[in-house]
Structure formats: C-alpha cells, structure tokens
Design a protein around this motif. Structure first.
Motif, mmCIF file in Angstrom:
data_model
loop_
_atom_site.group_PDB
_atom_site.id
_atom_site.type_symbol
_atom_site.label_atom_id
_atom_site.label_comp_id
_atom_site.label_asym_id
_atom_site.label_seq_id
_atom_site.Cartn_x
_atom_site.Cartn_y
_atom_site.Cartn_z
ATOM 1 N N ALA A 157 1.931 41.168 46.060
ATOM 2 C CA ALA A 157 1.694 42.004 44.889
ATOM 3 C C ALA A 157 1.419 43.441 45.304
ATOM 4 N N VAL A 158 1.841 44.383 44.457
ATOM 5 C CA VAL A 158 1.605 45.801 44.685
ATOM 6 C C VAL A 158 1.672 46.497 43.332
ATOM 7 N N ALA A 159 0.959 47.616 43.203
ATOM 8 C CA ALA A 159 0.963 48.344 41.935
ATOM 9 C C ALA A 159 2.308 49.034 41.722
ATOM 10 N N GLU A 160 2.885 48.817 40.572
ATOM 11 C CA GLU A 160 4.214 49.345 40.256
ATOM 12 C C GLU A 160 4.236 50.871 40.297
ATOM 13 N N GLY A 161 5.239 51.431 40.937
ATOM 14 C CA GLY A 161 5.428 52.873 40.972
ATOM 15 C C GLY A 161 4.473 53.615 41.878
ATOM 16 N N SER A 162 3.663 52.903 42.644
ATOM 17 C CA SER A 162 2.667 53.545 43.496
ATOM 18 C C SER A 162 3.269 53.924 44.850
ATOM 19 N N ALA A 163 2.533 54.799 45.570
ATOM 20 C CA ALA A 163 2.937 55.133 46.928
ATOM 21 C C ALA A 163 2.932 53.894 47.809
ATOM 22 N N HIS A 164 2.028 52.976 47.515
ATOM 23 C CA HIS A 164 1.954 51.758 48.319
ATOM 24 C C HIS A 164 3.167 50.862 48.084
ATOM 25 N N ALA A 165 3.712 50.888 46.877
ATOM 26 C CA ALA A 165 4.927 50.116 46.611
ATOM 27 C C ALA A 165 6.088 50.663 47.432
ATOM 28 N N ALA A 166 6.194 51.997 47.486
ATOM 29 C CA ALA A 166 7.256 52.608 48.288
ATOM 30 C C ALA A 166 7.040 52.354 49.774
ATOM 31 N N MET A 167 5.794 52.416 50.209
ATOM 32 C CA MET A 167 5.472 52.175 51.616
ATOM 33 C C MET A 167 5.748 50.730 51.999
ATOM 34 N N LEU A 168 5.416 49.799 51.114
ATOM 35 C CA LEU A 168 5.663 48.388 51.375
ATOM 36 C C LEU A 168 7.152 48.127 51.534
ATOM 37 N N ARG A 169 7.950 48.742 50.685
ATOM 38 C CA ARG A 169 9.405 48.571 50.763
ATOM 39 C C ARG A 169 9.955 49.131 52.080
ATOM 40 N N ALA A 170 9.424 50.302 52.505
ATOM 41 C CA ALA A 170 9.932 50.945 53.714
ATOM 42 C C ALA A 170 9.460 50.258 54.987
ATOM 43 N N PHE A 171 8.190 49.862 55.025
ATOM 44 C CA PHE A 171 7.610 49.312 56.246
ATOM 45 C C PHE A 171 7.864 47.807 56.403
ATOM 46 N N PHE A 172 7.975 47.104 55.261
ATOM 47 C CA PHE A 172 8.083 45.634 55.305
ATOM 48 C C PHE A 172 9.237 45.165 54.409
ATOM 49 N N PRO A 173 10.471 45.487 54.779
ATOM 50 C CA PRO A 173 11.605 45.177 53.891
ATOM 51 C C PRO A 173 11.835 43.683 53.685
ATOM 52 N N GLN A 174 11.316 42.820 54.581
ATOM 53 C CA GLN A 174 11.544 41.378 54.446
ATOM 54 C C GLN A 174 10.579 40.708 53.478
ATOM 55 N N ILE A 175 9.581 41.457 53.023
ATOM 56 C CA ILE A 175 8.602 40.893 52.092
ATOM 57 C C ILE A 175 9.160 40.900 50.670
ATOM 58 N N ASP A 176 8.842 39.877 49.925
ATOM 59 C CA ASP A 176 9.240 39.770 48.514
ATOM 60 C C ASP A 176 8.221 40.527 47.666
ATOM 61 N N ARG A 177 8.552 41.767 47.325
ATOM 62 C CA ARG A 177 7.614 42.602 46.563
ATOM 63 C C ARG A 177 7.545 42.140 45.109
ATOM 64 N N ARG A 178 6.309 41.966 44.610
ATOM 65 C CA ARG A 178 6.084 41.646 43.202
ATOM 66 C C ARG A 178 5.243 42.774 42.593
ATOM 67 N N GLN A 179 5.873 43.599 41.785
ATOM 68 C CA GLN A 179 5.190 44.769 41.247
ATOM 69 C C GLN A 179 4.470 44.429 39.947
ATOM 70 N N PHE A 180 3.196 44.870 39.887
ATOM 71 C CA PHE A 180 2.369 44.660 38.698
ATOM 72 C C PHE A 180 1.997 46.013 38.096
ATOM 73 N N ALA A 181 1.772 46.018 36.794
ATOM 74 C CA ALA A 181 1.479 47.276 36.107
ATOM 75 C C ALA A 181 0.203 47.925 36.624
ATOM 76 N N THR A 182 -0.783 47.120 37.014
ATOM 77 C CA THR A 182 -2.053 47.652 37.502
ATOM 78 C C THR A 182 -2.507 46.878 38.737
ATOM 79 N N ARG A 183 -3.419 47.492 39.472
ATOM 80 C CA ARG A 183 -4.002 46.809 40.626
ATOM 81 C C ARG A 183 -4.721 45.538 40.202
ATOM 82 N N ASP A 184 -5.470 45.615 39.101
ATOM 83 C CA ASP A 184 -6.246 44.455 38.654
ATOM 84 C C ASP A 184 -5.350 43.260 38.351
ATOM 85 N N GLU A 185 -4.180 43.513 37.774
ATOM 86 C CA GLU A 185 -3.259 42.416 37.479
ATOM 87 C C GLU A 185 -2.741 41.793 38.774
ATOM 88 N N GLY A 186 -2.437 42.642 39.752
ATOM 89 C CA GLY A 186 -1.966 42.128 41.031
ATOM 90 C C GLY A 186 -3.027 41.321 41.758
#
Length: 289
Positions: free
Chosen positions: A170-199
């Motif tokens: 899980a990662v917050a949608e549209g966040s810098a961490h979402a972009a970083m997760l995609r760049a640093f860990f491309p093999q991970i299945d990213r699940r984007q949530f609207a807020t941190r609390d939801e994730g």
C-alpha cells in the motif's frame, strides 16, 4: 512571540544510541537492536570555530505548527526539536545570551528575513530553485526517510526488494512515495490508496503485505493507539533527493554566509559530542531510521 534563551543543563542518562552517516540517494539499514540516530553531517570537514563577537544578537525565525519540530507546549511556550537545536547551536557558538527565537506564520518567514527582521529561518523551509535564489542554506541536518511498515506476524527480511517482489504494498495515491516505490521497487505490486490511513487500515487487516511512506510520520503512528501495536518497520530506511528532497536546513540571508558556516560548525560539534543524538531521541523515541 519572542523567546530569549536562558542557559540550561542537558543531562543524558542511559541512552543507547548509534550514530551513522548516510549518503544522499542511498538505502541503508542499521543492524543493531540499539536505537539508531542518523548523522547527515560530513565529519570529514574540519572547520575552525567562527567568531560572531561583532553581532549584537542572532534572531532565529520559526513557526508553531510543525510538530515535533516547532510547536506550542501545554503552557503555550515555544518548544520542539528545532527550538532545542537552536539553543544548542547558540551554546556551541558561545552566543546564548544574544540568541532570540521568534514564531510567526510560515508565509511571513522569508519576507521577515528579507526585511532583516531576523537572521535565520529554522522551520522546515524546503531547498528549491526558488528559495535558493533568495536565500543561503546551511548543510542539511535532518532528512526524511521512506520506510516499509509490516505486520509484526509477517515481517519482511532483507533484501526487501526480493522479499516483497510480486506482493501487494500500500502507498498513498499521487504521493512522492508512490513515485519512489515505482522507481526503486518495480517488482512490487503497488496498491494505491486515497489516504495513508486507508492504506494502513488495509495493512492491519492483512489485505496488503506492507505500507510504504514517510518514516517520520510512520514512527509516530507505530506508537499511537490507532496502530494497536500491530506493526513495525521492515527494511530500509531509504533516502532520495529526487523524490524526498534534500532535507531540513537552516536558511539565512544570501549575503550572510558567515552565519551559515557558523551554524554548520556548531551542528558538527553537536554531532561529535552526541548532543544531536540526544535531541533526536528526545523527540523521536521510535527511530524513523
């Protein structure tokens, strides 16, 4: 609000800490059970103690709404990591009786410095092309790490990229961490949530294998009632200038390089004598690193 600092004795008792250097853009992981406190100051630098005797006072500007760095305590007094850091800097420079700190709205900080109504800003002002045009900065004294949080019953071992490959994170949608997760860990299945609390709620339910986000904010969440002692950090921490910025520095007027270098000298001394670690442990009892 103006606060004049009076001398104060800081006593460190029974604090187990580890100080280690971190390089920009690298991932690193403490391999000890002790509390890890980072050192982002390059101790290979050898600076002589600056002479600020020509200054009648040094005025630091900050805010009151950036906890745990700057805030008002229960008695309405200015407090926080940055406030105590300023005190320690002034002690190292032997200018404590001439130090002042004033709190104001964030939007008023830079204009006040430009009017010479202050000498330095210590309030989490980002180093960007725009701010670098108008201000000079000290070396960074704190950086924000990204961290994975996992359930205690399903921790992730290093290397985290292999352990989480193909798993939902899980990662917050549209966040810098979402972009970083995609760049640093491309093999991970990213699940984007609207807020941190939801994730984080999805993590607690076991719907995802981990949550990826700001280590500082997550360190406080781990200790909160909302976490219910469910989780802990796994892997990392991870740093990136590109995605997370260059960290926290103190800003000064562009022609006041003397003060910037004096502050750098003082922070270097605080790192060397471990007072910087003591401050980190006081305000960040669960290390984000």
């Amino acid at each position: 609000m103006r606060v004049r600092f009076a001398p104060k004795l800081l006593i460190v008792v029974g604090l187990a800490c580890l100080v280690f250097a971190a390089e920009a853009g690298s991932g690193f992981s403490p391999t000890t059970a002790q509390v890890a406190t980072p050192n982002f100051f390059d101790q290979r630098q050898r600076m002589t103690k600056p002479d600020l005797d020509g200054r009648s006072r040094v005025r630091f500007l900050t805010t009151t709404n950036y906890p745990p760095f700057n805030f008002l305590d229960q008695r309405g007094r200015l407090a926080g990591f940055n406030v105590d850091l300023v005190r320690a800097i002034c002690e190292e420079l032997d200018i404590l009786p001439r130090c002042q700190i004033e709190a104001m709205a964030f939007r008023d900080l830079v204009p006040a410095l430009k009017r010479r109504d202050g000498d330095a800003i210590v309030a989490g002002l980002s180093m960007t092309p725009d701010t670098r045009r108008d201000l000079a900065f000290t070396e960074p004294y704190f950086r924000y790490p990204a961290r994975f949080v996992t359930r205690r019953d399903t921790p992730v071992t290093e290397p985290v990229a292999d352990a989480l490959a193909g798993k939902p994170v899980a990662v917050a949608e549209g966040s810098a961490h979402a972009a970083m997760l995609r760049a640093f860990f491309p093999q991970i299945d990213r699940r984007q949530f609207a807020t941190r609390d939801e994730g984080l709620a999805a993590l607690k339910k076991g719907e995802v294998a981990a949550y990826y986000g700001d280590g500082v904010g997550l360190s406080f969440w781990l200790e909160s009632n909302a976490a219910e002692d469910c989780c802990s950090f796994s892997g990392g921490p991870f740093l990136s200038d590109r995605f997370l910025g260059e960290g926290l520095s103190i800003a000064v007027a562009p022609r006041d390089e003397e003060l910037a270098r004096a502050i750098d000298y003082a922070i270097g001394q605080l790192v060397e004598n471990r007072r910087f670690s003591e401050l980190l442990l006081r305000y960040f009892p669960v290390s984000a690193f």
